[in-house]
Design a protein around this motif. Structure first.
Motif, mmCIF file in Angstrom:
data_model
loop_
_atom_site.group_PDB
_atom_site.id
_atom_site.type_symbol
_atom_site.label_atom_id
_atom_site.label_comp_id
_atom_site.label_asym_id
_atom_site.label_seq_id
_atom_site.Cartn_x
_atom_site.Cartn_y
_atom_site.Cartn_z
ATOM 1 N N LEU A 1 -5.729 3.484 -8.716
ATOM 2 C CA LEU A 1 -5.802 3.764 -7.290
ATOM 3 C C LEU A 1 -7.130 4.449 -6.985
ATOM 4 O O LEU A 1 -7.337 5.608 -7.349
ATOM 5 N N LEU B 1 -6.732 6.969 -2.305
ATOM 6 C CA LEU B 1 -5.375 7.239 -1.827
ATOM 7 C C LEU B 1 -5.324 7.396 -0.313
ATOM 8 O O LEU B 1 -4.360 6.998 0.336
ATOM 9 N N ARG C 1 -3.411 8.690 -10.576
ATOM 10 C CA ARG C 1 -4.418 7.722 -10.156
ATOM 11 C C ARG C 1 -4.274 6.380 -10.870
ATOM 12 O O ARG C 1 -4.902 5.400 -10.481
ATOM 13 N N ALA D 1 2.416 6.909 -6.667
ATOM 14 C CA ALA D 1 1.423 7.888 -7.118
ATOM 15 C C ALA D 1 1.911 9.310 -6.919
ATOM 16 O O ALA D 1 1.580 10.220 -7.694
ATOM 17 N N HIS D 2 2.701 9.512 -5.874
ATOM 18 C CA HIS D 2 3.212 10.844 -5.550
ATOM 19 C C HIS D 2 4.647 11.043 -6.039
ATOM 20 O O HIS D 2 5.319 11.992 -5.628
ATOM 21 N N ALA E 1 0.826 -1.197 0.000
ATOM 22 C CA ALA E 1 0.000 0.000 0.000
ATOM 23 C C ALA E 1 0.868 1.257 0.000
ATOM 24 O O ALA E 1 0.596 2.223 -0.721
ATOM 25 N N LYS E 2 1.935 1.227 0.795
ATOM 26 C CA LYS E 2 2.812 2.397 0.861
ATOM 27 C C LYS E 2 3.554 2.592 -0.450
ATOM 28 O O LYS E 2 3.723 3.717 -0.920
ATOM 29 N N TRP F 1 1.222 4.176 -2.897
ATOM 30 C CA TRP F 1 0.980 5.583 -2.544
ATOM 31 C C TRP F 1 2.182 6.444 -2.927
ATOM 32 O O TRP F 1 2.033 7.534 -3.492
ATOM 33 N N LEU G 1 -5.298 3.995 1.133
ATOM 34 C CA LEU G 1 -3.985 3.391 0.920
ATOM 35 C C LEU G 1 -2.988 3.905 1.950
ATOM 36 O O LEU G 1 -2.199 3.150 2.513
ATOM 37 N N ALA G 2 -3.041 5.215 2.204
ATOM 38 C CA ALA G 2 -2.146 5.817 3.194
ATOM 39 C C ALA G 2 -2.401 5.223 4.574
ATOM 40 O O ALA G 2 -1.472 4.924 5.327
ATOM 41 N N PRO H 1 -1.335 13.764 -7.479
ATOM 42 C CA PRO H 1 -0.855 12.388 -7.612
ATOM 43 C C PRO H 1 -1.499 11.684 -8.792
ATOM 44 O O PRO H 1 -2.600 12.030 -9.221
ATOM 45 N N ALA I 1 -3.767 13.769 0.177
ATOM 46 C CA ALA I 1 -4.170 12.845 -0.873
ATOM 47 C C ALA I 1 -3.568 13.226 -2.192
ATOM 48 O O ALA I 1 -3.443 12.408 -3.066
#
Length: 242
Positions: free
Chosen positions: A225, A228, A183, A171-172, A164-165, A168, A231-232, A181, A242
């Motif tokens: 995603l 977000l 998607r 995405a960023h 998950a991390k 995330w 996920l975080a 971010p 987000a």
């Protein structure tokens, strides 16, 4: 930053890619201009190496289009994947600083365009503008902080949380994106499994668990995603944006 084989209208999009990176956007204008002026565009075909492990340092580089797989093949034939570099991500600062050879291979994952800033030209410019070495050091420090985070995750987070991390962070842009971010991640499961150091089957099981919770949606060759923030939370991140 000109390549006669590429339409003249394309570089404008490249400037947007470069300015979408938080490190580059925060660099002094003089350094940004120098990197673009000194840079040379290189096009790679799928599977073509930009550089190989042990090769002499060749300066900074940034992905403009496509993606690069950064990893190595071990002595027993096992492949490892350190990073999946996408447009806007800079790399090569470590070898620029210490002058030592490349530590990994960088191979194009499909047709890819890279901006390369030659070592000799960049070092010459930095010799005349030594204050800008600080920006290069900041790029290296950002990577080092990420590495510490990855090591901590391996020790503390279960696989689903690590996954998950990782999603995330991808995405960023691992903190490098100055814009919103992404998607949709163009990240095959096999590549993701290599980055996490697990089998593809194990990675798929964890991905399916996240999908069952509604956090992601799996597609062929990509991952959407959906949430977000969730996920975080699954990754144990403390109220990130987000």
């Amino acid at each position: 930053m000109h390549d006669p084989d590429i339409p003249a209208s394309t570089p404008r999009a490249w400037h947007e890619v470069l300015n979408g990176d938080a490190w580059f956007a925060q660099c002094p204008a003089e350094l940004r201009e120098a990197l673009q002026h000194l840079g040379r565009v290189q096009r790679l075909g799928a599977g073509e190496a930009l550089f190989e492990r042990g090769q002499a340092a060749e300066g900074l580089a940034c992905v403009l289009e496509g993606a690069l797989r950064v990893g190595a093949v071990q002595g027993d034939g096992r492949a490892t994947l350190l990073a999946f570099l996408e447009p806007g991500q800079w790399f090569g600062e470590i070898s620029l600083i210490d002058g030592r050879p490349r530590t990994h291979d960088a191979v194009a994952d499909g047709p890819t365009v890279v901006l390369r800033v030659p070592e000799r030209a960049l070092r010459g410019w930095l010799a005349e503008h030594p204050a800008h070495w600080q920006a290069i050091a900041q790029l290296a420090c950002a990577k080092l902080r990420m590495l510490f985070g990855v090591l901590e995750d391996i020790a503390q987070l279960p696989l689903e949380g690590r996954l998950a991390k990782r999603l995330w962070l991808e995405a960023h842009g691992w903190g490098a994106r100055s814009g919103p971010p992404r998607r949709t991640l163009r990240l095959p499961q096999e590549q993701l499994a290599l980055m996490l150091g697990v089998s593809r089957q194990t990675a798929n099981k964890a991905l399916r668990a996240l999908e069952a919770r509604g956090l992601i949606h799996l597609r062929y060759g990509s991952i959407e995603l959906n949430d977000l923030a969730a996920l975080a939370a699954a990754a144990g991140l403390d109220s990130p944006a987000a």
